[in-house]
Design an enzyme around this catalytic site. Sequence first.
Site, PDB file in Angstrom:
ATOM      1  N   LYS A   1      -4.098   2.298 -13.818  1.00 55.10           N
ATOM      2  CA  LYS A   1      -5.478   2.280 -13.313  1.00 55.10           C
ATOM      3  C   LYS A   1      -6.372   1.486 -14.265  1.00 55.10           C
ATOM      4  CE  LYS A   1      -7.320   6.257 -11.856  1.00 55.10           C
ATOM      5  NZ  LYS A   1      -7.895   6.227 -10.487  1.00 55.10           N
TER       6      LYS A   1
ATOM      7  N   ARG B   1     -10.824   9.937 -15.933  1.00 56.66           N
ATOM      8  CA  ARG B   1      -9.633   9.926 -15.081  1.00 56.66           C
ATOM      9  C   ARG B   1      -8.388   9.574 -15.907  1.00 56.66           C
ATOM     10  NH1 ARG B   1     -13.199   7.371 -11.338  1.00 56.66           N
ATOM     11  NH2 ARG B   1     -13.331   8.507  -9.344  1.00 56.66           N
TER      12      ARG B   1
ATOM     13  N   GLY C   1      -2.142  12.358  -8.349  1.00 55.68           N
ATOM     14  CA  GLY C   1      -2.470  13.774  -8.187  1.00 55.68           C
ATOM     15  C   GLY C   1      -1.843  14.700  -9.196  1.00 55.68           C
TER      16      GLY C   1
ATOM     17  N   MET D   1      -2.124  14.537 -12.600  1.00 57.46           N
ATOM     18  CA  MET D   1      -2.915  14.863 -13.781  1.00 57.46           C
ATOM     19  C   MET D   1      -4.377  15.046 -13.397  1.00 57.46           C
ATOM     20  SD  MET D   1      -1.014  12.618 -16.659  1.00 57.46           S
ATOM     21  CE  MET D   1      -1.201  11.150 -15.677  1.00 57.46           C
TER      22      MET D   1
ATOM     23  N   ARG E   1      -4.467  -1.496  -6.757  1.00 50.57           N
ATOM     24  CA  ARG E   1      -3.073  -1.496  -7.206  1.00 50.57           C
ATOM     25  C   ARG E   1      -2.214  -2.041  -6.074  1.00 50.57           C
ATOM     26  NH1 ARG E   1      -2.476   5.109  -7.270  1.00 50.57           N
ATOM     27  NH2 ARG E   1      -3.034   5.407  -5.087  1.00 50.57           N
TER      28      ARG E   1
ATOM     29  N   HIS F   1      36.065  16.543   5.425  1.00 54.51           N
ATOM     30  CA  HIS F   1      36.612  15.828   6.575  1.00 54.51           C
ATOM     31  C   HIS F   1      35.503  15.329   7.491  1.00 54.51           C
ATOM     32  CE1 HIS F   1      38.339  15.695  10.689  1.00 54.51           C
ATOM     33  NE2 HIS F   1      39.304  15.057  10.056  1.00 54.51           N
TER      34      HIS F   1
ATOM     35  N   ARG G   1      44.056  -1.351   3.871  1.00 58.78           N
ATOM     36  CA  ARG G   1      44.685  -0.435   2.924  1.00 58.78           C
ATOM     37  C   ARG G   1      45.763   0.368   3.628  1.00 58.78           C
ATOM     38  NH1 ARG G   1      40.996   4.091   0.201  1.00 58.78           N
ATOM     39  NH2 ARG G   1      41.165   5.044   2.245  1.00 58.78           N
TER      40      ARG G   1
ATOM     41  N   SER H   1      40.715  -4.428  -5.827  1.00 57.76           N
ATOM     42  CA  SER H   1      39.497  -3.890  -5.217  1.00 57.76           C
ATOM     43  C   SER H   1      39.223  -2.550  -5.885  1.00 57.76           C
ATOM     44  CB  SER H   1      39.704  -3.720  -3.715  1.00 57.76           C
ATOM     45  OG  SER H   1      38.581  -3.080  -3.152  1.00 57.76           O
TER      46      SER H   1
ATOM     47  N   ASN I   1      34.896   5.376  -5.745  1.00 58.23           N
ATOM     48  CA  ASN I   1      34.773   6.812  -5.464  1.00 58.23           C
ATOM     49  C   ASN I   1      35.827   7.569  -6.264  1.00 58.23           C
ATOM     50  OD1 ASN I   1      32.933   5.937  -3.613  1.00 58.23           O
ATOM     51  ND2 ASN I   1      34.076   6.579  -1.807  1.00 58.23           N
TER      52      ASN I   1
ATOM     53  N   CYS J   1      35.043  -1.518  -3.185  1.00 61.70           N
ATOM     54  CA  CYS J   1      34.924  -0.980  -1.837  1.00 61.70           C
ATOM     55  C   CYS J   1      34.508   0.483  -1.835  1.00 61.70           C
ATOM     56  CB  CYS J   1      36.227  -1.157  -1.070  1.00 61.70           C
ATOM     57  SG  CYS J   1      37.579  -0.252  -1.816  1.00 61.70           S
TER      58      CYS J   1
ATOM     59  N   TYR K   1      33.025  -9.910  -4.844  1.00 69.56           N
ATOM     60  CA  TYR K   1      32.283  -9.375  -3.708  1.00 69.56           C
ATOM     61  C   TYR K   1      32.105  -7.869  -3.830  1.00 69.56           C
ATOM     62  CZ  TYR K   1      36.720  -7.615  -1.895  1.00 69.56           C
ATOM     63  OH  TYR K   1      37.895  -6.936  -1.761  1.00 69.56           O
TER      64      TYR K   1
END
Lengths: 881, 881
Positions: free
Chosen positions: B24, B94, B103, B105, B338, B454, B616, B770, B774, B838, B858
């Site tokens: 600000k 402020r 909001g 502070m 802003r 699943h 795969r 690849s 996960n 992947c 990629y």
Amino acid sequence: MASKKYVYRFDEGRADMKDLLGGKGANLAEMTRIGIPVPPGFIITTEACREFYIEGRKFPPGMEDQVREELKTLEKNTGKKMGDPENPLLVSIRSGAPISMPGMMDTVLNLGLNDQTVEGLARNTGDRRFAYDCYRRLLNMFGDVVLGIEHQKFERILEMQKDRKNVSFDHQLEAGDWEEVAREYKRLIERETSNPFPQDPMEQLFMAIYAVFNSWNNDRAKIYRKINKIPDDLGTAVNVQLMVFGNMGGDSGTGVAFTRDPSTGTNQLYGEYLINAQGEDVVAGIRTPQPISALEEEMPEVFRQFVDTCQLLERHYRNMQDIEFTIERGRLYMLQTRNGKRTAQAAIKIAVDMVKQGLITKEEAIMRVDPAQLNQILHRRINPSARLDVIAVGLPASPGAACGKIVFDADEAEKMGQEGEKVILVRTETTPDDIHGIVAAQGILTSRGGMTSHAAVVARGMGKPCVCGCEALRIDYDHEQFTVGGQVFRKGDLISIDGATGQVIRGEVPMVDPDLSDEFRELLRWADEVRTLGVRANADTPEDAAKARDFGAEGIGLTRTEHMFMAQDRLPIVQQMILAAGPEERSSALDKLLPMQRGDFYGILKAMEGLPVTIRLLDPPLHEFLPHAEELAVEITRLRMTGGSPGDLAGKEELLRKVRSLSEFNPMLGHRGCRLGITFPEVYEMQARAIFEAAAMLVREGRRVIPEVEIPLVIDVNELAYLKEMVVRVAGEVMKETGVSFEYTVGTMIEVPRAALLADEVAAEAEFFSFGTNDLTQTTLGFSRDDAEGKFMADYLGKKILEENPFVVLDRKGVGKLMKMAVDLGRKTKPDLLIGICGEHGGDPDSIEFCHQIGLNYVSCSPFRVPVARLAAAQAKIKNG
Amino acid sequence: MASKKYVYRFDEGRADMKDLLGGKGANLAEMTRIGIPVPPGFIITTEACREFYIEGRKFPPGMEDQVREELKTLEKNTGKKMGDPENPLLVSIRSGAPISMPGMMDTVLNLGLNDQTVEGLARNTGDRRFAYDCYRRLLNMFGDVVLGIEHQKFERILEMQKDRKNVSFDHQLEAGDWEEVAREYKRLIERETSNPFPQDPMEQLFMAIYAVFNSWNNDRAKIYRKINKIPDDLGTAVNVQLMVFGNMGGDSGTGVAFTRDPSTGTNQLYGEYLINAQGEDVVAGIRTPQPISALEEEMPEVFRQFVDTCQLLERHYRNMQDIEFTIERGRLYMLQTRNGKRTAQAAIKIAVDMVKQGLITKEEAIMRVDPAQLNQILHRRINPSARLDVIAVGLPASPGAACGKIVFDADEAEKMGQEGEKVILVRTETTPDDIHGIVAAQGILTSRGGMTSHAAVVARGMGKPCVCGCEALRIDYDHEQFTVGGQVFRKGDLISIDGATGQVIRGEVPMVDPDLSDEFRELLRWADEVRTLGVRANADTPEDAAKARDFGAEGIGLTRTEHMFMAQDRLPIVQQMILAAGPEERSSALDKLLPMQRGDFYGILKAMEGLPVTIRLLDPPLHEFLPHAEELAVEITRLRMTGGSPGDLAGKEELLRKVRSLSEFNPMLGHRGCRLGITFPEVYEMQARAIFEAAAMLVREGRRVIPEVEIPLVIDVNELAYLKEMVVRVAGEVMKETGVSFEYTVGTMIEVPRAALLADEVAAEAEFFSFGTNDLTQTTLGFSRDDAEGKFMADYLGKKILEENPFVVLDRKGVGKLMKMAVDLGRKTKPDLLIGICGEHGGDPDSIEFCHQIGLNYVSCSPFRVPVARLAAAQAKIKNG
């Protein structure tokens, strides 16, 4: 271009040329070199064999000429000639690989005999029966080994001849019979191969050499190499040697001997021999041989010469020798010498004795004992000479042997145990509810579950024999029996199990107790002088700790606190804690556990007074302490259908809900280890308090104790920092409350790849690292041990995808790379960081060597393996400096 | 020593000083600097705040003097004086942090008023009511914010006054009432704090500054920072600014505006204002504001000035501005500007429009759109303006919104689907048996299971909305209903689910369809010009492949073959294959699957003609295709107790045995991936054949196809070599059989730490890598995703053990380190090795940046995230070069 040297006379070789000449050939050469009577001959090198395969199973150029050349020399030296009907040269053809593969490859004896020379042999020896016996042996061996004719077909001809003569034994046959048999054998050969038996001795010779080369890749040799991890590309040498005959009458004989007793190590000649026999007769066991000592009376001169030769060989090789010899008409010939195989007990005694005789150094003695072999003598085991009726084989989950009555229920096991009965607890699998039964039983047998199943882990922790995952067993709880291979075993029947081999045996079998002999203790003292790697033990009870200390452990590298939680009197409280509706109820359960845990730690710390004790805070997922969902679901169904009490039903349903909410898809990667400490800090806080209160009590009693508080399953320095802050706070509180100050450190397991990858950060908060290589192997390879060993490990090893089971021998390439990284990163942050290993690899010699190489401070293993580790650590130091 | 500069006048700062002056303050300074009308004032720096905390909540030395100094300058410039009853200087206080925390502070307005100056204000403005209204506002805010008195207590006094005057609204109160209220407020303050309200304006000022500094660490600010990942050590600046009043009558007012429409991006002024009001009145919503366009009629001059200022600000900041303004007696003041928040749609339009206006470059336009925000517009979603009756919240398992009738059974879902009904399938959890129901349903809702359950995996694969693990639901299959929060929902009732937020909503809600606007397509074309990282999609069906291609995918990075196995017509054959007694029965099942798989691959390869398609081979453990053991056990119990047919019972028992023998302790680390290929080569062989036969058919049709055969879960080059040999053999066979030659490559997933650690060896046999991040995250961290997210992830993030959920944002430190290692090792062996990712991280912008940094070729993500990835890849290139 002159061709390579493919053929060595015995007097051209030496013992250290094993790679080129094979073990047998190199030793024949060595004996020749040092003047020991060896029938002359020569060796075709392993290199020739390797090139034979490269050339598509053809002899390399020049080899045949060299063989002919050496044969001429042999003829000159012996005055005999190949194919000479007057004085025929007969030779044996034996394989001999760089690494011994007994019985795997082919041998042809009496080569050189044919229809003419057999007559010459008969004339020269004056023994027609002997000559035709030799001939028919050649025809049989050649037919079988070189020509590939089924041995049974020769056997049948021989049997028919005996029937015809109405006799039962070979020695009842006469010269004419053997002549008849030889004739029939030649007919058989011609029928089977469409070619007559080659009468040309040179043709016989090259065909036999070809066959020996070929036999390197026969199926049984390939399987033997796979099992014994011998490289496939070594090749075999071929030994061509003048035949000597132990079957030339009462002044001839043949035998085998060890220069010391191979089963006890006692320093006296040990062996046996047969008068008037060929070597194969000893092995075949048709006649009972005499002990070697009897030779002294029968042929005192030969015996003295033999004893002298044995002593000379032992001194020369500086090791106990395994010797084959033949006496031909009163003349002694040595046919083979090699370092003799021996039991662990003998290996230790021989090594220590030889140091005392000044034959070898202490370091050599240390190197002479194979640590892997020590398992034999460090557990109660089945008497090796017992005859066993093995009914099934499961996974060897916890070594040691046990015998007892079959019992299917933990309560009953406990009851019978209290009555002094020995029982084997047989379950499909065990749960924490069975602990009291496991405690009471001599051993555990399960039909399901792998090497880290509940039964296996608990049994190993207790040092109790266990065979698990024995899937051949069909257990029928309702009828209190199991069936296996069509046989039924009922409650109360006696069985034995061998947790080192996985064997399940009908009835009671004789056992042998473990024993650290004086020689063994002496050898281990020498090992301690040499090694730089420390040795600790994994122990969860004061008894185990004491045992470990007796076996030389220099501390405890892992105390698991969860087994303490599983004791029968505690499990209900632990369950109350887990099922607590809120923090208050949980803390009331923890209040009850605190004094129990304090007692546990008091006992262990006291047993290890003056030595460090690493105590791991609670590690397993909480659902391990609860009943199984499936059993509950079945029970609920039953209650519903029988209209059981609604209160019962509701209780079970509530419990099932909780069990389900705690159950996990992959418990190994789930809510366990320090993750429990992060989400339930009060559990870890109770444990820290129990440790420190115990420490304070002991310090007040004037004892020095060194607890090392270990945070498991860390993946980030933040976990360690968060929990260490709590531990340090509790230590401060206890010091203030008791007015006693005590030593302690806080460190972490490295058992997840991320912790190893970020070890520099983790080290900032850790006072020690301990590699949990069981879990680190599971996560680095993505192998759940229980699943891998039950489902695909066999294929992985069989297809040589992996060289070794990585849960047994540390995977140096993968897991080891991470460990090395973690050591380097950790010491970058803290150069003096204490680093150990507490996974099962800590007791494996190969893995111990790796731990030495990457600079760990200590290995920690089960108490029984502490001697193994002490020895292996010394060997690692000697090998690697 | 002169003290640090803690205070900056507005005319001393600039926009780029946000870290020091707060957002600000920096913008107020910037506006002042470029001549825009801003009430004068000064800023106390964030540094002062940080030192305030270091000093134990004390102002740093020198700060107070500097504040007094600047206040004098302010007095001089305004001609007003703090505490001067004649012409009092009033200021606002402020907070303003470097990163906006709206909001969170504290703010104090009208500071400087006291019993004397309020009278002066009344005199000067001629408006006693206004003056006392201001005074009571100060007393309320000061009492609440600075003195910590509960706001409700002020509220009650005000309400009593209204009761006394029998009125309902503030504006009905008169000057005397406000005077009375102010008096009561002062009494309240004295009662609560034992001190009178400070009459000294300077005391008020420093107390207010203190309060603002303090408010940086109030609970709501701390929580906000945690949620928004704002560092705790930035500190806040304090803005002290001359008060201007929008509540001085009909020629005054206050408002907020965006320079463009923040929800559509349309280039026109967008905002609203209130005549005769203070800023807080707009926010409070007591009166309905007027649209900004109305100002043109009411105050044409002010409006023109405002429009000019807005345009100036937008040109100056080169971005859409969010502006606060006040009009005091016809004079316009800007109180804040802003960069405005905007919807994804608006962000895209504004960025593209601004490029066309020449305001920003294409690269800047690319950087202006937050890829994470694009999720909003890439899925069917609930109309953001709809009112929702949210009944429960589960895990956001698969994005998109769906609405339909509740159905509890897959068969019924299918039946109703065929009849054209829209249904939501509600299950405790789903199994492969439910697939046809999932296919038929609009969306899936489960009460159990995590992000990789699943239901979640299948739904994401199908791009179907899914909320899972919604534990508040109590599902009662018997009565075909579920209860949640005491409400009952029956079969056929309408519900909606939002798979992006996890919300479950009563009834039907309005939806918005996804749409790639022209501007978006243009922006993405620019992104494609910039980026060097390729973008592929994960797709298992021709439909998904086509969708991905439309969204700009340059190939398929992952085709999972297991979902094909789960189709309802195939599952029985797959089960037959799994349960096969021997190789023969298995191969007969595989023979039936072959043409089906060939059809699958034909479709996908055709859809991606000319582009690479990574396929795969079978990955999940076989038991995933079988029923659950627990359900079977319950069923068997039931059959036994009801005396069902013995044949049925025996069949179920046999099935249970097989299911048990295949069941695993940790399926994630079990018998899956290439381990299946090693133990059941015939399954992989069938798949390879299906791929190559499909390729041959397409080549014969004149199409170019580029299948990349991918071997999953490799830990050692030996696995790859073993399976590659088979794949290559099959390719050769198919070429020979069909007479057609085709392109193909063979490569591997890198998803287990060991594969990454040994990537140099693995690369020798791989034509591509690849990263399956996960699984690599699961193994590197030892986190089972389903278990972690259900059980301890919240604690890990809450206690800041981890910064981010590593399954959402790639763990650069741990997993990333392994990836970097694998890339470097792999390229050491093969410099041109094709490497992609992947895992789900392939669609996460932060993770995409990392992939760019370590040199991947990629990323591959779900079709809907392809535009996100294209944009993020371009941003990564721009940021990192």
